[in-house]
Design a protein around this motif. Sequence first.
Motif, PDB file in Angstrom:
ATOM      1  N   GLY A  31      24.763  42.791  36.525  1.00  0.00           N
ATOM      2  CA  GLY A  31      25.203  41.825  37.528  1.00  0.00           C
ATOM      3  C   GLY A  31      26.635  42.063  37.951  1.00  0.00           C
ATOM      4  N   GLY A  32      27.478  42.437  36.996  1.00  0.00           N
ATOM      5  CA  GLY A  32      28.866  42.761  37.327  1.00  0.00           C
ATOM      6  C   GLY A  32      28.960  43.968  38.231  1.00  0.00           C
ATOM      7  N   TRP A  33      28.124  44.985  37.966  1.00  0.00           N
ATOM      8  CA  TRP A  33      28.117  46.170  38.807  1.00  0.00           C
ATOM      9  C   TRP A  33      27.681  45.825  40.229  1.00  0.00           C
ATOM     10  N   LEU A  34      26.646  44.996  40.346  1.00  0.00           N
ATOM     11  CA  LEU A  34      26.189  44.597  41.681  1.00  0.00           C
ATOM     12  C   LEU A  34      27.251  43.807  42.434  1.00  0.00           C
ATOM     13  N   LEU A  35      27.915  42.878  41.739  1.00  0.00           N
ATOM     14  CA  LEU A  35      28.994  42.118  42.378  1.00  0.00           C
ATOM     15  C   LEU A  35      30.161  43.035  42.758  1.00  0.00           C
ATOM     16  N   GLY A  36      30.449  44.011  41.907  1.00  0.00           N
ATOM     17  CA  GLY A  36      31.500  44.978  42.224  1.00  0.00           C
ATOM     18  C   GLY A  36      31.162  45.799  43.462  1.00  0.00           C
ATOM     19  N   GLN A  37      29.896  46.200  43.575  1.00  0.00           N
ATOM     20  CA  GLN A  37      29.471  46.946  44.758  1.00  0.00           C
ATOM     21  C   GLN A  37      29.573  46.092  46.021  1.00  0.00           C
ATOM     22  N   ALA A  38      29.206  44.822  45.894  1.00  0.00           N
ATOM     23  CA  ALA A  38      29.321  43.915  47.038  1.00  0.00           C
ATOM     24  C   ALA A  38      30.779  43.757  47.451  1.00  0.00           C
ATOM     25  N   LEU A  39      31.672  43.663  46.476  1.00  0.00           N
ATOM     26  CA  LEU A  39      33.098  43.541  46.764  1.00  0.00           C
ATOM     27  C   LEU A  39      33.633  44.812  47.420  1.00  0.00           C
ATOM     28  N   VAL A  40      33.206  45.970  46.926  1.00  0.00           N
ATOM     29  CA  VAL A  40      33.623  47.245  47.520  1.00  0.00           C
ATOM     30  C   VAL A  40      33.193  47.316  48.978  1.00  0.00           C
ATOM     31  N   LEU A  41      31.946  46.937  49.245  1.00  0.00           N
ATOM     32  CA  LEU A  41      31.453  46.961  50.623  1.00  0.00           C
ATOM     33  C   LEU A  41      32.138  45.923  51.505  1.00  0.00           C
ATOM     34  N   ALA A  42      32.345  44.728  50.975  1.00  0.00           N
ATOM     35  CA  ALA A  42      32.956  43.654  51.764  1.00  0.00           C
ATOM     36  C   ALA A  42      34.400  43.980  52.137  1.00  0.00           C
ATOM     37  N   LEU A  43      35.118  44.614  51.225  1.00  0.00           N
ATOM     38  CA  LEU A  43      36.524  44.925  51.480  1.00  0.00           C
ATOM     39  C   LEU A  43      36.726  46.324  52.065  1.00  0.00           C
ATOM     40  N   GLY A  44      35.649  47.112  52.111  1.00  0.00           N
ATOM     41  CA  GLY A  44      35.750  48.464  52.646  1.00  0.00           C
ATOM     42  C   GLY A  44      36.639  49.368  51.806  1.00  0.00           C
ATOM     43  N   LEU A  45      36.575  49.231  50.499  1.00  0.00           N
ATOM     44  CA  LEU A  45      37.422  50.023  49.612  1.00  0.00           C
ATOM     45  C   LEU A  45      36.958  51.469  49.563  1.00  0.00           C
ATOM     46  N   THR A  46      37.902  52.374  49.406  1.00  0.00           N
ATOM     47  CA  THR A  46      37.595  53.796  49.291  1.00  0.00           C
ATOM     48  C   THR A  46      38.461  54.416  48.207  1.00  0.00           C
ATOM     49  N   GLY A  47      38.096  55.607  47.797  1.00  0.00           N
ATOM     50  CA  GLY A  47      38.907  56.370  46.856  1.00  0.00           C
ATOM     51  C   GLY A  47      39.057  55.715  45.500  1.00  0.00           C
ATOM     52  N   LEU A  48      40.281  55.745  45.004  1.00  0.00           N
ATOM     53  CA  LEU A  48      40.573  55.223  43.674  1.00  0.00           C
ATOM     54  C   LEU A  48      40.351  53.716  43.589  1.00  0.00           C
ATOM     55  N   ASP A  49      40.638  52.994  44.672  1.00  0.00           N
ATOM     56  CA  ASP A  49      40.397  51.548  44.686  1.00  0.00           C
ATOM     57  C   ASP A  49      38.919  51.245  44.486  1.00  0.00           C
ATOM     58  N   ARG A  50      38.077  51.998  45.174  1.00  0.00           N
ATOM     59  CA  ARG A  50      36.626  51.814  45.056  1.00  0.00           C
ATOM     60  C   ARG A  50      36.156  52.089  43.628  1.00  0.00           C
ATOM     61  N   ALA A  51      36.602  53.182  43.046  1.00  0.00           N
ATOM     62  CA  ALA A  51      36.193  53.545  41.692  1.00  0.00           C
ATOM     63  C   ALA A  51      36.672  52.525  40.671  1.00  0.00           C
ATOM     64  N   THR A  52      37.886  52.033  40.834  1.00  0.00           N
ATOM     65  CA  THR A  52      38.438  51.064  39.893  1.00  0.00           C
ATOM     66  C   THR A  52      37.659  49.765  39.916  1.00  0.00           C
ATOM     67  N   VAL A  53      37.375  49.252  41.089  1.00  0.00           N
ATOM     68  CA  VAL A  53      36.629  47.996  41.207  1.00  0.00           C
ATOM     69  C   VAL A  53      35.199  48.175  40.704  1.00  0.00           C
ATOM     70  N   ALA A  54      34.561  49.257  41.098  1.00  0.00           N
ATOM     71  CA  ALA A  54      33.169  49.493  40.705  1.00  0.00           C
ATOM     72  C   ALA A  54      33.034  49.678  39.200  1.00  0.00           C
ATOM     73  N   LEU A  55      33.919  50.440  38.586  1.00  0.00           N
ATOM     74  CA  LEU A  55      33.855  50.661  37.142  1.00  0.00           C
ATOM     75  C   LEU A  55      34.289  49.436  36.360  1.00  0.00           C
ATOM     76  N   GLY A  56      35.317  48.770  36.813  1.00  0.00           N
ATOM     77  CA  GLY A  56      35.791  47.573  36.118  1.00  0.00           C
ATOM     78  C   GLY A  56      34.755  46.464  36.105  1.00  0.00           C
ATOM     79  N   ALA A  57      33.999  46.351  37.156  1.00  0.00           N
ATOM     80  CA  ALA A  57      32.980  45.307  37.238  1.00  0.00           C
ATOM     81  C   ALA A  57      31.801  45.569  36.316  1.00  0.00           C
ATOM     82  N   ALA A  58      31.575  46.824  35.950  1.00  0.00           N
ATOM     83  CA  ALA A  58      30.419  47.185  35.120  1.00  0.00           C
ATOM     84  C   ALA A  58      30.767  47.392  33.650  1.00  0.00           C
ATOM     85  N   MET A  59      31.954  47.017  33.246  1.00  0.00           N
ATOM     86  CA  MET A  59      32.367  47.235  31.864  1.00  0.00           C
ATOM     87  C   MET A  59      31.637  46.297  30.891  1.00  0.00           C
ATOM     88  N   PRO A  60      31.634  46.643  29.599  1.00  0.00           N
ATOM     89  CA  PRO A  60      30.924  45.834  28.597  1.00  0.00           C
ATOM     90  C   PRO A  60      31.510  44.436  28.416  1.00  0.00           C
TER      91      PRO A  60
END
Length: 101
Positions: A31-60
């Motif tokens: 669920g965290g990964w899905l919310l992170g992906q939604a946030l990445v798409l909503a904010l139009g993040l790219t590069g390191l910002d995208r990876a940080t948000v996507a990985l941080g949202a899917a952490m244990p």
Amino acid sequence: PLAMLTLGAFIELRFPNWKAMLGTVALRMGGGWLLGQALVLALGLTGLDRATVALGAAMPVGVATLVFASMEGLDVDFAAATISLSILLGLLITPLLLAAY
């Protein structure tokens, strides 16, 4: 550091209530990964910002779960086992996510 020592004292590698724990871990990490992906798409993040948000949202599941369970008199063994399971799954999933980004 005290929270990490607490987790070490309560680490649990037996999963007696595995269905509930798997549901908890799936909700947090999936669920965290899905919310992170939604946030990445909503904010139009790219590069390191995208990876940080996507990985941080899917952490244990965090160690704070064990601290809160202990303070509130909840099932500490279940919390420790859930954290242990999520860390083990995180060790498998994180390299895959890193490769994807």
